[in-house]
Design a protein around this motif. Structure first.
Motif, PDB file in Angstrom:
ATOM      1  N   HIS A 175     -59.033   0.694 -16.090  1.00 46.47           N
ATOM      2  CA  HIS A 175     -59.965   1.773 -15.808  1.00 46.47           C
ATOM      3  C   HIS A 175     -61.162   1.139 -15.095  1.00 46.47           C
ATOM      4  O   HIS A 175     -61.577   0.031 -15.451  1.00 46.47           O
ATOM      5  CB  HIS A 175     -60.513   2.420 -17.082  1.00 46.47           C
ATOM      6  N   VAL A 176     -61.741   1.832 -14.137  1.00 44.16           N
ATOM      7  CA  VAL A 176     -62.958   1.343 -13.491  1.00 44.16           C
ATOM      8  C   VAL A 176     -64.108   2.272 -13.851  1.00 44.16           C
ATOM      9  O   VAL A 176     -63.987   3.498 -13.734  1.00 44.16           O
ATOM     10  CB  VAL A 176     -62.788   1.251 -11.965  1.00 44.16           C
ATOM     11  N   GLY A 177     -65.201   1.699 -14.314  1.00 44.16           N
ATOM     12  CA  GLY A 177     -66.352   2.499 -14.702  1.00 44.16           C
ATOM     13  C   GLY A 177     -67.146   2.987 -13.501  1.00 44.16           C
ATOM     14  O   GLY A 177     -67.371   2.233 -12.545  1.00 44.16           O
ATOM     15  N   VAL A 178     -67.556   4.238 -13.545  1.00 44.52           N
ATOM     16  CA  VAL A 178     -68.495   4.777 -12.554  1.00 44.52           C
ATOM     17  C   VAL A 178     -69.860   4.706 -13.219  1.00 44.52           C
ATOM     18  O   VAL A 178     -70.285   5.634 -13.924  1.00 44.52           O
ATOM     19  CB  VAL A 178     -68.133   6.217 -12.152  1.00 44.52           C
ATOM     20  N   THR A 179     -70.560   3.605 -13.032  1.00 46.79           N
ATOM     21  CA  THR A 179     -71.798   3.324 -13.755  1.00 46.79           C
ATOM     22  C   THR A 179     -73.041   3.629 -12.929  1.00 46.79           C
ATOM     23  O   THR A 179     -74.156   3.474 -13.418  1.00 46.79           O
ATOM     24  CB  THR A 179     -71.823   1.850 -14.190  1.00 46.79           C
ATOM     25  N   TRP A 180     -72.847   4.008 -11.691  1.00 49.15           N
ATOM     26  CA  TRP A 180     -73.934   4.521 -10.839  1.00 49.15           C
ATOM     27  C   TRP A 180     -73.286   5.372  -9.763  1.00 49.15           C
ATOM     28  O   TRP A 180     -72.054   5.406  -9.655  1.00 49.15           O
ATOM     29  CB  TRP A 180     -74.759   3.384 -10.234  1.00 49.15           C
ATOM     30  N   TRP A 181     -74.075   6.090  -8.993  1.00 49.44           N
ATOM     31  CA  TRP A 181     -73.479   7.041  -8.064  1.00 49.44           C
ATOM     32  C   TRP A 181     -74.140   6.957  -6.696  1.00 49.44           C
ATOM     33  O   TRP A 181     -75.356   6.761  -6.573  1.00 49.44           O
ATOM     34  CB  TRP A 181     -73.591   8.464  -8.596  1.00 49.44           C
ATOM     35  N   GLY A 182     -73.336   7.077  -5.671  1.00 42.24           N
ATOM     36  CA  GLY A 182     -73.805   7.082  -4.300  1.00 42.24           C
ATOM     37  C   GLY A 182     -72.616   7.092  -3.367  1.00 42.24           C
ATOM     38  O   GLY A 182     -71.459   6.986  -3.801  1.00 42.24           O
ATOM     39  N   PRO A 183     -72.847   7.216  -2.068  1.00 40.11           N
ATOM     40  CA  PRO A 183     -71.740   7.253  -1.099  1.00 40.11           C
ATOM     41  C   PRO A 183     -70.834   6.027  -1.190  1.00 40.11           C
ATOM     42  O   PRO A 183     -69.616   6.138  -1.005  1.00 40.11           O
ATOM     43  CB  PRO A 183     -72.467   7.317   0.250  1.00 40.11           C
ATOM     44  N   PHE A 204     -61.009   6.684 -14.045  1.00 39.25           N
ATOM     45  CA  PHE A 204     -62.395   6.236 -13.958  1.00 39.25           C
ATOM     46  C   PHE A 204     -63.142   6.646 -15.216  1.00 39.25           C
ATOM     47  O   PHE A 204     -62.964   7.757 -15.728  1.00 39.25           O
ATOM     48  CB  PHE A 204     -63.070   6.816 -12.715  1.00 39.25           C
ATOM     49  N   GLN A 205     -63.971   5.726 -15.698  1.00 38.75           N
ATOM     50  CA  GLN A 205     -64.714   5.938 -16.941  1.00 38.75           C
ATOM     51  C   GLN A 205     -66.156   6.286 -16.603  1.00 38.75           C
ATOM     52  O   GLN A 205     -66.853   5.530 -15.923  1.00 38.75           O
ATOM     53  CB  GLN A 205     -64.680   4.668 -17.793  1.00 38.75           C
ATOM     54  N   MET A 206     -66.606   7.457 -17.099  1.00 40.36           N
ATOM     55  CA  MET A 206     -67.996   7.864 -16.929  1.00 40.36           C
ATOM     56  C   MET A 206     -68.696   7.864 -18.279  1.00 40.36           C
ATOM     57  O   MET A 206     -68.071   8.069 -19.313  1.00 40.36           O
ATOM     58  CB  MET A 206     -68.076   9.271 -16.319  1.00 40.36           C
ATOM     59  N   PHE A 207     -70.012   7.656 -18.246  1.00 42.54           N
ATOM     60  CA  PHE A 207     -70.790   7.576 -19.476  1.00 42.54           C
ATOM     61  C   PHE A 207     -71.913   8.603 -19.458  1.00 42.54           C
ATOM     62  O   PHE A 207     -72.653   8.720 -18.481  1.00 42.54           O
ATOM     63  CB  PHE A 207     -71.404   6.182 -19.646  1.00 42.54           C
ATOM     64  N   MET A 208     -72.018   9.333 -20.586  1.00 48.82           N
ATOM     65  CA  MET A 208     -73.192  10.159 -20.827  1.00 48.82           C
ATOM     66  C   MET A 208     -74.141   9.441 -21.778  1.00 48.82           C
ATOM     67  O   MET A 208     -75.190   9.970 -22.140  1.00 48.82           O
ATOM     68  CB  MET A 208     -72.767  11.506 -21.397  1.00 48.82           C
ATOM     69  N   ARG A 261     -62.294   9.987 -17.410  1.00 48.54           N
ATOM     70  CA  ARG A 261     -62.572   9.668 -18.804  1.00 48.54           C
ATOM     71  C   ARG A 261     -64.087   9.745 -19.014  1.00 48.54           C
ATOM     72  O   ARG A 261     -64.850   9.199 -18.220  1.00 48.54           O
ATOM     73  CB  ARG A 261     -62.085   8.258 -19.150  1.00 48.54           C
ATOM     74  N   VAL A 262     -64.503  10.397 -20.098  1.00 52.48           N
ATOM     75  CA  VAL A 262     -65.936  10.566 -20.327  1.00 52.48           C
ATOM     76  C   VAL A 262     -66.298  10.148 -21.743  1.00 52.48           C
ATOM     77  O   VAL A 262     -65.717  10.646 -22.714  1.00 52.48           O
ATOM     78  CB  VAL A 262     -66.381  12.029 -20.098  1.00 52.48           C
ATOM     79  N   HIS A 263     -67.236   9.214 -21.849  1.00 55.22           N
ATOM     80  CA  HIS A 263     -67.878   8.900 -23.129  1.00 55.22           C
ATOM     81  C   HIS A 263     -68.982   9.935 -23.294  1.00 55.22           C
ATOM     82  O   HIS A 263     -70.025   9.861 -22.660  1.00 55.22           O
ATOM     83  CB  HIS A 263     -68.448   7.479 -23.079  1.00 55.22           C
TER      84      HIS A 263
END
Length: 551
Positions: free
Chosen positions: A131-139, A157-161, A189-191
């Motif tokens: 799994h690859v984490g999406v730990t920040w966002w941008g183009p 993809f793993q996202m974190f709240m 995937r969402v924490h």
């Protein structure tokens, strides 16, 4: 013993083959890493290694969907790398793991992935994916997610709240990441904690950096702070399980994953008098105080409300946990469990009467294979599938102890637990890698498994639902009658002028009839009976609220 010496041909005789939907007595013949035949009285070539499985079960190898190996987290490096961690997995009956790649803020997800692959490929003893984490966002992140999917074999993809200062995405960013996952056919995937609200006020069971300070000022510095600081409205609780159940009843495409620890242990561990014992159980989301929670979560696994059981293996030593000896917010979050996952759940689930052997296979292997688009290549014992097979002794037993574990660290959450149901033989891609306590696998003998996008288990229902709910224009014959010409007089085009609207008599109460001075009579006559009534009138604020309709 090296992997090259493992037999290329294996016959498992006399056992019961257990898949997620059925159990049958059958022999299993394996050759060149593939299950070739399943049945009775098989015709096989000579030279095969024969494994007697009489009285035993033959299961698909376990798939652990959440492991953290060779990971730096909260200023500590996990006590297992891909070699020791996957070796421990094989000893427990798990033949595939899915690890996490968690890029730092502003780090390239693609570069983080490549760095992890370079280490894992040379060390892993069993098949693995990432799994690859999406730990920040941008183009840049958006573009690299698509490249990871199309070229690198990533489909989740793993996202974190949670983790506001490091991994958390804002709501807008999370929404965009979820939409992008859908567009590229990936699993999201969402924490699902709420990092913004986690702890505005300690008195209400929340904390942030300010709330943690308040807790420390109140003398709450020990591991119990992790439980106090995160209320049950977050995940890992019975109320969260109810939310998943409700979403499924509404037809939403959602799948729930829980962990071994959350289905077995409670948050009372945080109140243990021994600080080391309490700190060993610190994880996020935390274990819950309610003693009914583990049984409730196990029941949800049994009825398919929750679908997958993972270890979420992230082992730390007591010395590493001790970085937070004076401040619970500095205790690294993570629990061990990659080796014990299957035996503990067999003991608590099957022996405990919550699930049967088929459901056990579903939550430890088959469902994961379906969700991540590996089924039936993995997660099922049928001809043509990968030969990831475990010979399981349902009558055998072992006592779990840190003294005889293969996984890293000096902590075992299930110390002293006697488990009935143990793996005797583990076969990975047709290689005999573990038998009766002895390993026959080599470092780096595992393979990376590219995961295909748009898994049917998730996307078929989504596509069909979108078709059925699509907004469509009404098909009708075109209007062929007369059309009045438009007149533009330069004035507002409104209906009847105010002068055309009959008015009620004015009274000293500002135009509203005075009910106290009404001339109401039993005959039903009213003071304004002489004023003609309209069939309807537009009312701006009718009883019960405003409306744009005609009353």
């Amino acid at each position: 013993m090296s992997s090259s010496s493992a037999m290329a041909r294996i016959l498992i005789k006399g056992g019961k083959v257990v898949n997620d939907d059925c159990t049958l007595e059958a022999d299993v013949y394996i050759e060149n890493g593939i299950i070739q035949q399943v049945g009775k009285e098989l015709m096989i070539p000579g030279g095969a290694k024969v494994i007697d499985a009489s009285g035993k079960l033959v299961l698909p190898g376990g798939i652990d969907t959440s492991v953290h190996l060779e990971e730096t987290f909260m200023n500590a490096v996990t006590a297992d790398d891909f070699y020791s961690g996957t070796k421990a997995a094989l000893a427990g009956g798990t033949t595939m793991v899915i690890g996490h790649v968690l890029p730092e803020k502003n780090e390239s997800p693609l570069e983080a992935y490549e760095k992890c692959r370079s280490s894992a490929d040379s060390k892993s003893c069993c098949d693995y994916a990432l799994h690859v984490g999406v730990t920040w966002w941008g183009p840049k992140v958006q573009a690299e997610m698509e490249k990871l999917v199309r070229e690198k074999g990533v489909n989740s993809f793993q996202m974190f709240m949670a983790y506001k200062e490091s991994f958390m995405l804002r709501d807008r960013e999370l929404f965009q990441a979820l939409l992008h996952c859908k567009d590229i056919g990936a699993v999201a995937r969402v924490h699902a904690e709420n990092g913004e609200l986690v702890g505005e006020v300690i008195h209400f069971g929340f904390y942030s950096s300010q709330g943690a300070k308040e807790a420390l000022d109140l003398g709450i510095s020990g591991p119990e702070g992790i439980e106090i600081s995160r209320p049950t409205e977050h995940v890992s609780s019975m109320s969260a399980g109810d939310v998943v159940a409700s979403a499924k009843m509404q037809g939403k495409v959602v799948h729930g994953e829980t962990t071994t620890a959350h289905t077995v242990l409670t948050g009372m561990q945080y109140y243990h008098q021994d600080w080391s014992h309490a700190a060993a159980h610190v994880t996020v989301p935390p274990l819950r105080l309610d003693p009914n929670t583990p049984n409730f979560l196990m029941s949800l696994l049994g009825n398919d409300t929750l679908n997958v059981l993972a270890s979420d293996h992230r082992p730390f030593t007591i010395k590493q946990k001790a970085m937070g000896k004076d401040d619970f917010t500095k205790i690294p979050h993570g629990l061990p469990g990659i080796q014990d996952r299957m035996s503990v759940i067999w003991e608590k689930g099957v022996i405990g009467g919550k699930i049967d052997e088929n459901r056990f296979v579903a939550i430890t292997s088959s469902n994961a294979a379906k969700i991540y688009n590996l089924y039936p290549q993995k997660g099922r014992i049928i001809p043509g599938a990968d030969a990831d097979v475990v010979v399981w002794d349902p009558e055998g037993s072992k006592t779990i102890s840190v003294e005889n574990q293969f996984q890293g660290g000096d902590i075992n959450l299930y110390e002293g637990l006697r488990c009935h149901g143990v793996p005797l033989v583990t076969i990975s891609r047709g290689r005999l890698v573990y038998e009766n306590g002895m390993f026959t696998c080599a470092e780096g003998s595992g393979k990376f498994c590219p995961l295909r996008t748009f898994p049917d288990h998730l996307y078929k229902k989504m596509v069909q639902r979108e078709k059925s709910q699509a907004v469509k224009a009404v098909e009708r014959e075109p209007y062929t009658g007369d059309v009045v010409a438009m007149v533009n007089s330069g004035r507002r085009d409104q209906g009847a002028s105010d002068l055309d609207t009959p008015t009620r008599p004015c009274t000293r109460h500002g135009g509203v009839r005075d009910l106290h001075e009404s001339s109401f009579s039993l005959s039903g006559a009213q003071i304004d009976d002489n004023i003609p009534k309209r069939s309807s009138a537009r009312i701006l604020a009718p009883p019960g609220g405003r409306s744009s309709g005609i009353w």
